[in-house]
Design a protein around this motif. Structure first.
Motif, mmCIF file in Angstrom:
data_model
loop_
_atom_site.group_PDB
_atom_site.id
_atom_site.type_symbol
_atom_site.label_atom_id
_atom_site.label_comp_id
_atom_site.label_asym_id
_atom_site.label_seq_id
_atom_site.Cartn_x
_atom_site.Cartn_y
_atom_site.Cartn_z
ATOM 1 N N MET B 97 0.816 -1.222 0.000
ATOM 2 C CA MET B 97 0.000 0.000 0.000
ATOM 3 C C MET B 97 0.855 1.281 0.000
ATOM 4 O O MET B 97 0.403 2.324 0.471
ATOM 5 C CB MET B 97 -0.988 0.016 1.176
ATOM 6 N N HIS B 98 2.057 1.173 -0.509
ATOM 7 C CA HIS B 98 2.916 2.342 -0.697
ATOM 8 C C HIS B 98 3.321 2.400 -2.173
ATOM 9 O O HIS B 98 3.337 1.376 -2.850
ATOM 10 C CB HIS B 98 4.165 2.258 0.178
ATOM 11 N N ARG B 99 3.661 3.618 -2.633
ATOM 12 C CA ARG B 99 4.029 3.766 -4.048
ATOM 13 C C ARG B 99 5.541 3.718 -4.210
ATOM 14 O O ARG B 99 6.271 4.289 -3.396
ATOM 15 C CB ARG B 99 3.484 5.088 -4.612
ATOM 16 N N TYR B 100 5.982 3.088 -5.286
ATOM 17 C CA TYR B 100 7.418 2.865 -5.471
ATOM 18 C C TYR B 100 7.905 3.216 -6.871
ATOM 19 O O TYR B 100 7.163 3.093 -7.856
ATOM 20 C CB TYR B 100 7.762 1.410 -5.166
ATOM 21 N N GLN B 101 9.176 3.593 -6.901
ATOM 22 C CA GLN B 101 9.846 3.950 -8.153
ATOM 23 C C GLN B 101 11.045 3.025 -8.375
ATOM 24 O O GLN B 101 12.029 3.104 -7.623
ATOM 25 C CB GLN B 101 10.352 5.403 -8.079
ATOM 26 N N PRO B 102 10.968 2.144 -9.368
ATOM 27 C CA PRO B 102 12.166 1.363 -9.722
ATOM 28 C C PRO B 102 13.231 2.278 -10.324
ATOM 29 O O PRO B 102 12.899 3.246 -11.010
ATOM 30 C CB PRO B 102 11.653 0.377 -10.774
ATOM 31 N N ARG B 103 14.477 1.987 -10.046
ATOM 32 C CA ARG B 103 15.587 2.753 -10.624
ATOM 33 C C ARG B 103 16.631 1.786 -11.187
ATOM 34 O O ARG B 103 16.868 0.705 -10.633
ATOM 35 C CB ARG B 103 16.266 3.612 -9.557
ATOM 36 N N VAL B 104 17.230 2.197 -12.288
ATOM 37 C CA VAL B 104 18.301 1.392 -12.888
ATOM 38 C C VAL B 104 19.610 2.155 -12.732
ATOM 39 O O VAL B 104 19.672 3.348 -13.014
ATOM 40 C CB VAL B 104 18.015 1.115 -14.376
ATOM 41 N N HIS B 105 20.634 1.474 -12.244
ATOM 42 C CA HIS B 105 21.934 2.112 -12.059
ATOM 43 C C HIS B 105 22.977 1.475 -12.965
ATOM 44 O O HIS B 105 23.078 0.248 -13.041
ATOM 45 C CB HIS B 105 22.395 1.976 -10.606
ATOM 46 N N LEU B 106 23.732 2.335 -13.626
ATOM 47 C CA LEU B 106 24.849 1.879 -14.453
ATOM 48 C C LEU B 106 26.128 2.233 -13.704
ATOM 49 O O LEU B 106 26.393 3.411 -13.451
ATOM 50 C CB LEU B 106 24.806 2.590 -15.811
ATOM 51 N N VAL B 107 26.873 1.213 -13.314
ATOM 52 C CA VAL B 107 28.018 1.431 -12.429
ATOM 53 C C VAL B 107 29.305 1.001 -13.113
ATOM 54 O O VAL B 107 29.401 -0.127 -13.611
ATOM 55 C CB VAL B 107 27.862 0.624 -11.120
ATOM 56 N N LYS B 108 30.279 1.870 -13.132
ATOM 57 C CA LYS B 108 31.603 1.514 -13.656
ATOM 58 C C LYS B 108 32.147 0.332 -12.878
ATOM 59 O O LYS B 108 32.202 0.361 -11.654
ATOM 60 C CB LYS B 108 32.539 2.720 -13.496
ATOM 61 N N TRP B 109 32.522 -0.720 -13.613
ATOM 62 C CA TRP B 109 33.014 -1.921 -12.937
ATOM 63 C C TRP B 109 34.380 -1.661 -12.322
ATOM 64 O O TRP B 109 35.252 -1.055 -12.926
ATOM 65 C CB TRP B 109 33.107 -3.085 -13.913
ATOM 66 N N ARG B 110 34.504 -2.134 -11.091
ATOM 67 C CA ARG B 110 35.737 -1.967 -10.351
ATOM 68 C C ARG B 110 36.148 -3.332 -9.804
ATOM 69 O O ARG B 110 35.329 -4.069 -9.273
ATOM 70 C CB ARG B 110 35.465 -0.981 -9.199
ATOM 71 N N GLU B 111 37.406 -3.665 -9.942
ATOM 72 C CA GLU B 111 37.871 -4.937 -9.369
ATOM 73 C C GLU B 111 37.629 -4.917 -7.868
ATOM 74 O O GLU B 111 37.827 -3.905 -7.212
ATOM 75 C CB GLU B 111 39.349 -5.159 -9.668
ATOM 76 N N GLY B 112 37.197 -6.040 -7.347
ATOM 77 C CA GLY B 112 36.909 -6.100 -5.927
ATOM 78 C C GLY B 112 35.563 -5.507 -5.571
ATOM 79 O O GLY B 112 35.261 -5.311 -4.407
ATOM 80 N N MET B 113 34.765 -5.219 -6.610
ATOM 81 C CA MET B 113 33.422 -4.663 -6.379
ATOM 82 C C MET B 113 32.567 -5.670 -5.623
ATOM 83 O O MET B 113 31.774 -5.316 -4.770
ATOM 84 C CB MET B 113 32.791 -4.309 -7.718
ATOM 85 N N MET B 114 32.753 -6.937 -5.959
ATOM 86 C CA MET B 114 32.080 -7.983 -5.214
ATOM 87 C C MET B 114 33.021 -8.422 -4.102
ATOM 88 O O MET B 114 34.217 -8.555 -4.313
ATOM 89 C CB MET B 114 31.818 -9.212 -6.081
ATOM 90 N N SER B 115 32.451 -8.673 -2.945
ATOM 91 C CA SER B 115 33.261 -9.210 -1.856
ATOM 92 C C SER B 115 32.617 -10.512 -1.430
ATOM 93 O O SER B 115 31.466 -10.534 -1.017
ATOM 94 C CB SER B 115 33.305 -8.200 -0.711
#
Lengths: 231, 231
Positions: B97-115
């Motif tokens: 019962m709340h309104r939402y806005q999906p957002r798409v993010h484009l992120v420069k890949w960086r090594e170690g971005m995933m941990s």
DNA sequence: TACTTTTCACCTAGGTGCGAAGAT
DNA sequence: ATCTTCGCACCTAGGTGAAAAGTA
């Protein structure tokens, strides 16, 4: 592929990153047939033309060394086929009635190792190390030649639950299986740590880290020189 | 989440690598209720305490710029829930019962971005750009409030095939739907290309490449300010 | 009254061995 | 005779909305 190939690693650099790969290569240049009345495999001539060799890269790659020391790498998604033209080309192609050796490769991760999300398909010009566990050799078949194998697989695979009631291993069969497994330990080359290659003065740090890597096989072993699955 | 958020990109560097992410943020600080007899949403007070914001990284990340220009990025695996404690923590948490806005993010890949294989969970200190498509705003619900939505979703989702015979959209309903969609185009901010930020002399090449990126929304749009799904 | 949770039948999707039928 | 392929029943696993039951 079932039983699943599972391996653990030790002796590698925590800060390094690695891909882990599996492939399956012919053991010899022979074709086999199963003599049902003797319950044994016989050589039936020269091997058929080999199927195109494919590499399966573990989908969780790249691993970092830290992960790899704690975590078991399980090749649950490897699929086998005897049909070269199979849909996606993501399956490993084997010839039925031939003997095969699974191999695990530990490859130093390199940026650009994947091209368009698909692995380049060979290890040339990569820094890698190959681990071979002779106790995992198996014979590819399209139908099981041995009732105990059928029962073992029905017992241990959730998707075959529908066949369990009529095919549970009896006490006697379990013991037979155990015995065969123990005998296997003598027939086959024993598990042994891999020899550390001679140290050379010209090795890079990355190469030295790779040379210290160890792999350990886990999980079910092929219980005897006997059919495993295709399909 | 259905309909699926799908986006294409243009104007980015072929040699660069990017992660593509999706999150869903509150549109306002209100709670809504549905006036059934009026067939419309009414404000029903202040928003409930917001659920913890989570980021969904597209599992095919990182993409290289080349791929991203050709290929549609489809967020098929995004799952919504209203239960913070849900099993894996891989779902996006919304308040019903709340309104939402999906957002798409484009992120420069960086090594170690995933941990350890898991995304760090926020974009602070990353080089990124956010794309917002106002036509994708929706209201989270636990049950559809509008018969046409139900029918639309049954008609377009293969897993609901079992309900189709009794609920296919009639000719009239299809036209009503079309009309509502067209009206939406006027009510909501129109699709427009993103303004190129003022060029600054101190930008790195990577930053410039990111500034030239464009995203384009594809696929079904929320047909009206009306329920979408939770569950 | 209005919203949420649970359970259910009905689907998709796909992994099993079985057994009949086909191939060599 | 021996091996391979195919259709099948039987599973796992999980995505649907309907309806009943629960909550406040």
């Amino acid at each position: 592929m079932f039983p699943t190939v599972r391996a653990s690693f030790s002796g590698l650099g925590s800060d390094q990153r690695y891909a882990v790969l599996l492939d399956i290569v012919p053991v010899d240049n022979k074709r086999y047939r199963y003599a049902y009345h003797r319950s044994s495999w016989l050589v039936a001539g020269k091997a058929d033309p080999p199927a195109p060799a494919r590499l399966h890269i573990h989908p969780d790659s790249p691993f970092n060394g830290e992960q790899l020391k704690k975590q078991v790498v399980s090749f649950e998604k490897v699929k086998l086929t005897n049909n070269e033209m199979d849909k996606h080309g993501h399956q490993l192609v084997l010839n039925s009635m031939h003997r095969y050796q699974p191999r695990v490769h530990l490859v130093k991760w390199r940026e650009g190792m994947m091209s368009n999300g698909a692995f380049l398909g060979d290890l040339e010009s990569e820094l890698f190390r190959t681990f071979i566990f002779p106790e995992t050799v198996f014979t590819a078949v399209t139908a099981y030649q041995n009732q105990l194998i059928t029962k073992l697989k029905i017992d241990s695979n959730p998707f075959a639950k529908g066949f369990r009631d009529s095919s549970r291993l009896t006490e006697f069969e379990r013991e037979t299986m155990e015995t065969m497994l123990v005998e296997q330990q003598y027939i086959r080359p024993p598990l042994r740590p891999f020899d550390l290659e001679m140290a050379s003065g010209s090795l890079t740090l990355e190469e030295k880290a790779l040379l210290q890597a160890r792999a350990h096989i886990l999980g079910l072993r092929s219980p005897f020189p006997s059919p495993n699955l295709i399909g």
